[in-house]
Design an enzyme around this catalytic site. Structure first.
Site, mmCIF file in Angstrom:
data_model
loop_
_atom_site.group_PDB
_atom_site.id
_atom_site.type_symbol
_atom_site.label_atom_id
_atom_site.label_comp_id
_atom_site.label_asym_id
_atom_site.label_seq_id
_atom_site.Cartn_x
_atom_site.Cartn_y
_atom_site.Cartn_z
ATOM 1 N N CYS A 19 -0.291 8.187 2.347
ATOM 2 C CA CYS A 19 -0.011 7.201 1.304
ATOM 3 C C CYS A 19 -1.079 7.416 0.247
ATOM 4 O O CYS A 19 -2.203 6.939 0.396
ATOM 5 C CB CYS A 19 -0.069 5.781 1.874
ATOM 6 N N CYS B 110 -2.433 4.160 -1.492
ATOM 7 C CA CYS B 110 -3.135 3.115 -0.761
ATOM 8 C C CYS B 110 -3.124 3.392 0.737
ATOM 9 O O CYS B 110 -3.800 4.299 1.214
ATOM 10 C CB CYS B 110 -2.531 1.754 -1.086
ATOM 11 N N SER B 111 -2.330 2.668 1.500
ATOM 12 C CA SER B 111 -2.432 2.758 2.965
ATOM 13 C C SER B 111 -1.187 2.239 3.682
ATOM 14 O O SER B 111 -1.305 1.636 4.740
ATOM 15 C CB SER B 111 -3.641 1.947 3.428
ATOM 16 N N CYS B 112 0.003 2.459 3.115
ATOM 17 C CA CYS B 112 1.235 2.005 3.762
ATOM 18 C C CYS B 112 1.342 2.634 5.151
ATOM 19 O O CYS B 112 1.132 3.834 5.303
ATOM 20 C CB CYS B 112 2.451 2.429 2.943
#
Lengths: 239, 202
Positions: free
Chosen positions: B106, B109-111
């Protein structure tokens, strides 16, 4: 441009850490839990209406991200993941008037003197029930609205290059690049709010495949494809 | 930041101050954060994903259903309520084959697919990984101890919209006749993001 939108592809970096812990410092799980609570108590969730919390704001991933994307970009890289959360979330509670900077500083100083001093105790159990229920039910972006998708599988599409906004769902490295629609997802999807660059209202999403050489030419690897799910608002017909 | 105070100590005090104030003000309760953490320790974590992968290794028809319609296939199994909950509303599995290796990243971000994998590990959230994995996946994987030759196609999935991906890796050799439980025990979160192989104990 906002550097935070352009992380994918940056050159000149050191080898990546393979640290497998989720929380690298014990305090990090506290800010994670607070963020989940805020999402579960956000005022856009119908179930929250009857929950006896004093939280009355709209808070989602989008709001957290907007804060991170609004940071000084050089600061963004100075702080660890949950350090940014702590800065953004405590800033939000101060700006929204839930707590004052002075209250937070005074309390911080007290815990600095004795980190093991107990927390305030108590609270309405219905608050926690809603937060756990939110985790079980989620907050799906799928919408009941129907829309005719503009593109079909196999179409070549160009990624638009809209001006930067406070919060963007388009990875920077894709801007102006051409890809091929690999899948048209069924239905339409909204986003928590209008981003201002074409996303937010219910619209189709496509799985678009890019050859990594079409993006990075000679500085990528052979036989490498990049798949990205892209809101229709970020795509246009190639000229 | 206050001078002469260690960065981590300061953050620890500040987050505790924030949590305490939020409890005082009636926003959350003194149990909230512990209950959230507990949820990810007991109900939603990589132990769920490991069971799904192990079942797909043993049952080819299930594997087919999992790849065709991931949420429905997961719903067939007995898990705690909430497998389509937060960050799992639209999950999908992609399969490695002898010719294709999948890696999930991702970049923005951090999905991460919470119900099957729990919370993302540090490496997945590190901006260095996010910057490099999308452009030079084999080089990054090699640093992680996984060699993927140039004759194998690498598909890098950059999570940016609704789908949360996980990788159905190939069943390793040397596990013939193993039970689902034995298989699930060797499946790691890293392997289900395409960042590591599973290790078969000697």
């Amino acid at each position: 441009m906002k550097l935070q939108h352009y992380i994918g592809g940056i050159e000149g970096l050191e080898p990546s850490s393979f640290e497998k812990k989720v929380f690298v410092q014990p305090w990090e799980e506290r800010i994670f839990g607070i963020h989940v609570a805020m999402m579960g108590l956000s005022n856009h969730l119908e179930a929250v209406e009857s929950v006896p919390t004093k939280f009355s704001s709209f808070w989602t991933w989008g709001h957290l991200r907007q804060g991170a994307e609004g940071m000084n970009p050089f600061d963004y890289f100075k702080y660890r993941y949950y350090e940014k959360w702590l800065g953004g979330i405590s800033g939000f509670f101060i700006e929204s008037g839930y707590v004052t900077e002075e209250e937070l500083s005074t309390k911080t100083a007290a815990y600095l003197a004795n980190l093991d001093a107990p927390l305030q105790s108590g609270g309405e159990p219905a608050i926690d029930e809603q937060i756990i229920e939110y985790l079980r039910v989620g907050d799906s972006p799928a919408c009941d609205v129907e829309a005719q998708s503009k593109f079909k599988v196999g179409d070549t599409v160009t990624v638009r290059n809209p001006p930067p906004v406070d919060h963007c769902k388009l990875p920077g490295y894709l801007r102006t690049k051409k890809g091929v629609v690999d899948e048209v997802y069924e239905g339409t999807y909204n986003y928590y709010f209008l981003t201002g660059d074409g996303v937010g209202d219910p619209m189709p999403i496509y799985n678009v495949v890019f050859d990594s050489h079409d993006i990075w030419e000679g500085i990528t690897e052979p036989n490498t494809k990049i798949y990205v799910q892209i809101f229709e608002g970020y795509l246009e017909d190639p000229e | 930041m206050t001078e002469n105070v260690d960065r981590e100590t300061y953050s620890a005090a500040r987050v505790r101050a924030l949590e305490s104030l939020l409890i005082e003000k009636g926003i959350i309760t003194s149990e909230t954060v512990d209950k959230v953490i507990d949820f990810f320790e007991k109900d939603m974590g990589p132990f769920n994903g490991a069971r799904i992968v192990a079942k797909a290794w043993i049952d080819p028809a299930f594997k087919e259903r999992l790849l065709a319609d991931t949420p429905s296939a997961i719903a067939e199994m007995s898990f705690p309520r909430g497998m389509a909950g937060a960050e799992g509303e639209n999950m999908a599995a992609v399969a490695n084959t002898p010719d294709v290796h999948n890696l999930i990243v991702c970049t923005m971000c951090s999905c991460y697919p919470w119900p099957v994998l729990g919370l993302p590990p540090y490496w997945f959230k590190d901006p260095t990984f996010r910057a490099r994995a999308i452009r030079e996946p084999r080089k990054v994987l090699k640093e992680f101890g996984l060699d993927v030759s140039e004759s194998v196609e690498v598909k890098v999935w950059d999570t940016s919209a609704q789908i949360r991906w996980f990788v159905l890796l190939e069943r390793p050799e040397g596990t013939e006749g193993w039970t689902e439980e034995q298989l699930a025990a060797i499946v790691t979160p890293e392997s289900m993001q395409g960042a590591a192989r599973v290790v078969v104990p000697a």
